[in-house]
Design a protein around this motif. Structure first.
Motif, PDB file in Angstrom:
ATOM      1  N   ALA A 204       0.765  -1.281  -0.192  1.00  0.00           N
ATOM      2  CA  ALA A 204       0.156   0.012   0.095  1.00  0.00           C
ATOM      3  C   ALA A 204       0.683   1.190  -0.203  1.00  0.00           C
ATOM      4  O   ALA A 204       0.543   2.206  -0.729  1.00  0.00           O
ATOM      5  N   ARG A 205       2.064   1.310   0.704  1.00  0.00           N
ATOM      6  CA  ARG A 205       2.656   2.313   0.751  1.00  0.00           C
ATOM      7  C   ARG A 205       3.492   2.829  -0.621  1.00  0.00           C
ATOM      8  O   ARG A 205       3.569   3.605  -0.982  1.00  0.00           O
ATOM      9  N   LYS A 206       3.904   1.630  -1.175  1.00  0.00           N
ATOM     10  CA  LYS A 206       4.530   1.580  -2.610  1.00  0.00           C
ATOM     11  C   LYS A 206       3.363   2.420  -3.502  1.00  0.00           C
ATOM     12  O   LYS A 206       3.772   3.128  -4.328  1.00  0.00           O
ATOM     13  N   LEU A 207       2.110   1.848  -3.335  1.00  0.00           N
ATOM     14  CA  LEU A 207       1.045   2.591  -4.221  1.00  0.00           C
ATOM     15  C   LEU A 207       0.946   3.843  -4.254  1.00  0.00           C
ATOM     16  O   LEU A 207       0.884   4.648  -5.174  1.00  0.00           O
ATOM     17  N   ILE A 208       1.040   4.504  -2.966  1.00  0.00           N
ATOM     18  CA  ILE A 208       0.890   5.737  -2.588  1.00  0.00           C
ATOM     19  C   ILE A 208       1.956   6.792  -2.893  1.00  0.00           C
ATOM     20  O   ILE A 208       1.974   7.926  -3.169  1.00  0.00           O
TER      21      ILE A 208
ATOM     22  N   ALA B 113      -1.307   8.965  -5.192  1.00  0.00           N
ATOM     23  CA  ALA B 113      -2.745   8.628  -5.916  1.00  0.00           C
ATOM     24  C   ALA B 113      -2.863   7.072  -5.833  1.00  0.00           C
ATOM     25  O   ALA B 113      -1.798   6.321  -6.148  1.00  0.00           O
ATOM     26  N   ILE B 114      -4.168   6.585  -5.945  1.00  0.00           N
ATOM     27  CA  ILE B 114      -4.290   4.793  -6.009  1.00  0.00           C
ATOM     28  C   ILE B 114      -5.182   5.077  -7.392  1.00  0.00           C
ATOM     29  O   ILE B 114      -6.378   5.280  -7.378  1.00  0.00           O
ATOM     30  N   THR B 115      -4.702   4.606  -8.622  1.00  0.00           N
ATOM     31  CA  THR B 115      -5.427   4.571  -9.712  1.00  0.00           C
ATOM     32  C   THR B 115      -5.620   3.277 -10.382  1.00  0.00           C
ATOM     33  O   THR B 115      -4.572   2.425 -10.017  1.00  0.00           O
ATOM     34  N   GLN B 116      -6.307   3.102 -11.301  1.00  0.00           N
ATOM     35  CA  GLN B 116      -6.215   1.885 -12.352  1.00  0.00           C
ATOM     36  C   GLN B 116      -5.088   1.278 -12.649  1.00  0.00           C
ATOM     37  O   GLN B 116      -4.518   0.193 -12.739  1.00  0.00           O
ATOM     38  N   GLU B 117      -3.899   2.484 -13.077  1.00  0.00           N
ATOM     39  CA  GLU B 117      -2.550   2.130 -13.555  1.00  0.00           C
ATOM     40  C   GLU B 117      -1.735   1.571 -12.476  1.00  0.00           C
ATOM     41  O   GLU B 117      -0.862   0.984 -12.692  1.00  0.00           O
ATOM     42  N   ASP B 118      -2.236   1.561 -11.271  1.00  0.00           N
ATOM     43  CA  ASP B 118      -1.554   1.082 -10.123  1.00  0.00           C
ATOM     44  C   ASP B 118      -1.661  -0.561 -10.119  1.00  0.00           C
ATOM     45  O   ASP B 118      -0.990  -1.040  -9.455  1.00  0.00           O
TER      46      ASP B 118
END
Length: 493
Positions: A195-199, A204-209
């Motif tokens: 979760a930390r890497k995504l943010i 942002a947390i998007t579909q590309e993530d």
């Protein structure tokens, strides 16, 4: 945590003296054991090769003269104790080849005294000797719930906001729910790291993530080998035809991604058909349509010369797929891995049995997509209803679908589709499979480039005329396959 403490308490109440806990989360295990020890007023100790045996909390002091970093010395010390204490050994697995150490463990495990100590072995992976297996209890930590995973994401978003002058993390409910689903199967610590890497990079947390998350999860679970993570899942817009298959998937998408408590979940499909007709591309497109990670099982990499290792490889791969749920598991050309071979000493039959058991008993949300060029080679028990939801046959494309295929491949090469006579090309490519049409487009592009010309209808027609499609080269075999499927399978288009 409450469930873990409860399960551990039940094991202690059963007076099992040897407990095995396999987990990557050593700190979480120690926290659960410590909480239980405090609640029950038990003395507890920990051991590791660096620090030796140490007392935690209250209880009898250890004799400093003993070299308690030696596991055999530490176990001998424990065997002589007459108090119901808990002894937690971290990473004992490198020493489990010692016959004396095994005997010490066995003596502790068989101690009938009420005041005998309890030994807990904690490691990421631990295999007991055969003489110890029936004496030990095994405990697994519970996986984080969806509520816990969502809470972890919120916590990491709040931390990012604090470090970035109050800016809020951008996301939407649909993406957040997908992230939570894709985090299932990892530990609490791993979920927090992912979760930390995504943010952290863009707030942002998007579909590309989502593909990034799936790749990172795959790496954490150490799945390299017979199971591979497919980086690029196709879009169904890139697959010509297969209208009935697309409708079938659309009707079941919600049931798979958001199953009801007592509802049925789609299990999988078999795509049989002519070589080059787009079965593998369709398998990839299922993952793209449903927004799920795509795992590919390579039957060729399963086989091992040692007896039993091939079946173990398959069991490990299927367990890994279960850990990646929800996901799509793709087995390409499945008949080549399950075909009868008199020289394989029954390995193919044992592999089939392992696969059938998993297909029938699994409760994980792993959607199986198997493809086969020669479905007649497959054992009937594999393709019966209940193990797979449906058998689709992917036939040679008709004129309408061939137009779509030309449109897709011309457009993907940045050619102006309107400049081409698609009905003419479709008529000229009668009997061609999708892969053969694509190669004709590739050949036409090469030819035009060599002549320093723009690609025209003539280039494509020349490429088609120079190609003998499989439906001509292998006409009898292809026709036999189509005849077999006519009354036995659902047409994909």
């Amino acid at each position: 945590m409450k469930n873990d403490i409860h399960d551990l308490g039940l094991v202690l109440d059963s007076r099992v003296r040897l407990v095995v806990i396999q987990s990557w989360e050593e700190l979480r295990v120690l926290e659960a054991i410590g909480t239980l020890a405090v609640k029950r007023g038990l003395t507890w100790y920990t051991w590791n090769q660096v620090e030796g045996l140490r007392r935690l909390g209250f209880g009898s002091a250890l004799e400093e003269a003993d070299d308690l970093t030696d596991p055999e010395v530490a176990l001998e010390h424990i065997r002589q104790q007459r108090e119901p204490a808990l002894y937690v050994f971290c990473d004992l697995h490198p020493f489990l080849q010692s016959s004396r150490l095994i005997r010490l463990l066995k003596m502790i495990a068989m101690d009938p005294a009420d005041a005998a100590p309890t030994l807990l072995l904690v490691s990421h992976e631990l295999t007991l000797a055969p003489e110890l297996r029936r004496l030990a209890a095994h405990i697994s930590l519970s996986m984080p719930s969806d509520e816990q995973l969502a809470s972890i994401i919120r916590d990491e978003a709040a931390r990012w906001t604090e470090r970035n002058q109050g800016r809020r993390v951008r996301t939407d409910n649909r993406t957040l729910q997908q992230v939570v689903r894709n985090l299932r199967g990892v530990t609490l610590g791993e979920a927090r790291l992912l979760a930390r890497k995504l943010i952290v990079d863009d707030g942002a947390i998007t579909q590309e993530d989502l593909p990034v998350l799936n790749r990172a999860k795959f790496s954490l679970l150490d799945m390299q080998g017979v199971l591979s993570f497919e980086q690029d899942a196709a879009r169904f817009a890139d697959v010509g035809g297969l209208a009935q298959f697309k409708r079938w998937l659309g009707d079941r998408q919600a049931a798979f991604q958001q199953p009801q408590a007592n509802g049925d979940s789609p299990k999988g499909v078999l795509l049989a058909g002519v070589q080059g007709s787009g079965k593998s591309l369709a398998a990839r497109a299922v993952a793209g349509l449903w927004g799920l990670p795509l795992l590919r099982l390579d039957f060729g990499a399963l086989y091992n010369k040692y007896i039993g290792e091939t079946e173990k490889n398959l069991r490990d791969a299927l367990a890994m797929a279960d850990a990646m749920e929800p996901c799509v598991l793709w087995i390409d050309e499945i008949e080549k891995g399950l075909g009868e071979d008199s020289a394989d000493q029954g390995v193919s039959r044992r592999i089939l049995g392992t696969l059938l058991t998993w297909m029938a008993e699994r409760r994980s949300r792993v959607f199986l997509v198997a493809t086969a060029n020669n479905v007649m080679q497959l054992p009937p028990e594999l393709i019966r209803k209940g193990r797979l939801d449906e058998l689709f046959f992917v036939d040679l494309p008709d004129a309408r679908v061939r137009e779509d295929i030309f449109r897709i491949h011309l457009g993907s090469r940045e050619l102006v589709v309107e400049r081409f006579d698609l009905p003419l090309l479709a008529e000229a490519s009668a009997g061609f499979a999708g892969a053969e049409i694509e190669q004709a487009v590739v050949s036409a592009v090469y030819c035009a480039a060599a002549r320093q010309e723009e690609v025209e209808n003539a280039h494509l027609l020349d490429a088609l005329n120079e190609t003998s499609p499989l439906s001509v080269v292998m006409a009898e075999r292809i026709q036999a396959l189509r005849d077999w499927a006519r009354d036995r399978a659902v047409m994909a288009d």
